[in-house]
Design an enzyme around this catalytic site. Sequence first.
Site, short mmCIF file in Angstrom:
data_model
loop_
_atom_site.label_atom_id
_atom_site.label_comp_id
_atom_site.label_asym_id
_atom_site.label_seq_id
_atom_site.Cartn_x
_atom_site.Cartn_y
_atom_site.Cartn_z
CB VAL A 111 -0.92 0.03 1.24
CG1 VAL A 111 -1.80 1.27 1.22
CG2 VAL A 111 -1.77 -1.23 1.31
CB CYS A 112 0.88 4.24 0.27
SG CYS A 112 1.29 6.00 0.22
CB THR A 113 5.62 4.91 0.79
OG1 THR A 113 4.93 5.00 2.05
CG2 THR A 113 5.47 6.22 0.05
#
Length: 330
Positions: A108-110
């Site tokens: 998720v995301c970074t």
Amino acid sequence: MEPRRVAVVGYDAAELLDIACVTSTLEAANWHGARPPYEVRLLTPGGLPITCGTGLTLQGQQSLERTTGPLDILVVSGGIGHKRASADALIVAHVRRLARESRRVASVCTGAYVLAAAGLLDGRRATTHWRWAPRLAARHPEVVVDADPIFVRDGHVSTSAGVTSALDLTLAFVEEDHGADLARTVARNLVTYLQRPGNQAQMSMFVGPRPSMDGLVRRIVEYVTGNLTGDLGTYALAAEAGVSERHLTRLFLKELGEPPGRFVRRARTEAAAHLLATTSLPMAAVAARCGFGTAETLRQAFVDRYGIPPSRYRLTQQREEREVRTTRPA
């Protein structure tokens, strides 16, 4: 019936929403009859509590180091602590180990930075939050970074964009495992989109923050979005700006990351998406209002940008609006 084991990896300064979007979606699937159900556990270094980027503390449910597979899904969360996590040899090594024992791996995301550090994105197409995508590409040139989609699935490895895009990716997993009806039921329960396709753009120029840009570029951007039916060729835009085509292209590439022609096509396509979702105008009228010569030209641009034809996009939007109306309290 053996449950589907899901491990969500957290660490200090992870984003709480990155974790909750995954865990809440899967637990909602269980409430609505997922069989086999999901068994979701938060893994942390040492099984210790972590302090999320928001300042709230989460108790780890299992030790990252002691957890073993097989796992159905391994998810690595993102957050402002991703730099430290992706540089932590212990976290990276155990993510790499667990990935070998998992049917599906996701970030998720970074959290994509951790997967990249573990070598799990080598040669794969991947995404992350649009703000962090250029740095991921620079740090890991072996990864094919695409900053546009809300999630990307490349084989058994999936990456999602910023924060709430984890909802869309997790709903895709639910649909894959249990069918579209359950995924739609979960989406309605969460009061979220009845599921955005992964290739939908992360950012829209009509809702995203105005970038800090050169004054001339800002003026031409405003001119484009206010004159979609006009002549917006690079020559005409350069004349409007009072500079050469080459200089205008150089400024657009520097400030927006794309040449004027591509920006114009994107502006027209996003305007068409808005009209398709909010009006019943015929396709030819939508094309004309947005500066496309024909409905076929609109269709081609729409497929290039969103991966689906405009007619299907409109049907999806209408269906979602009906679902919202039927579930909205009187």
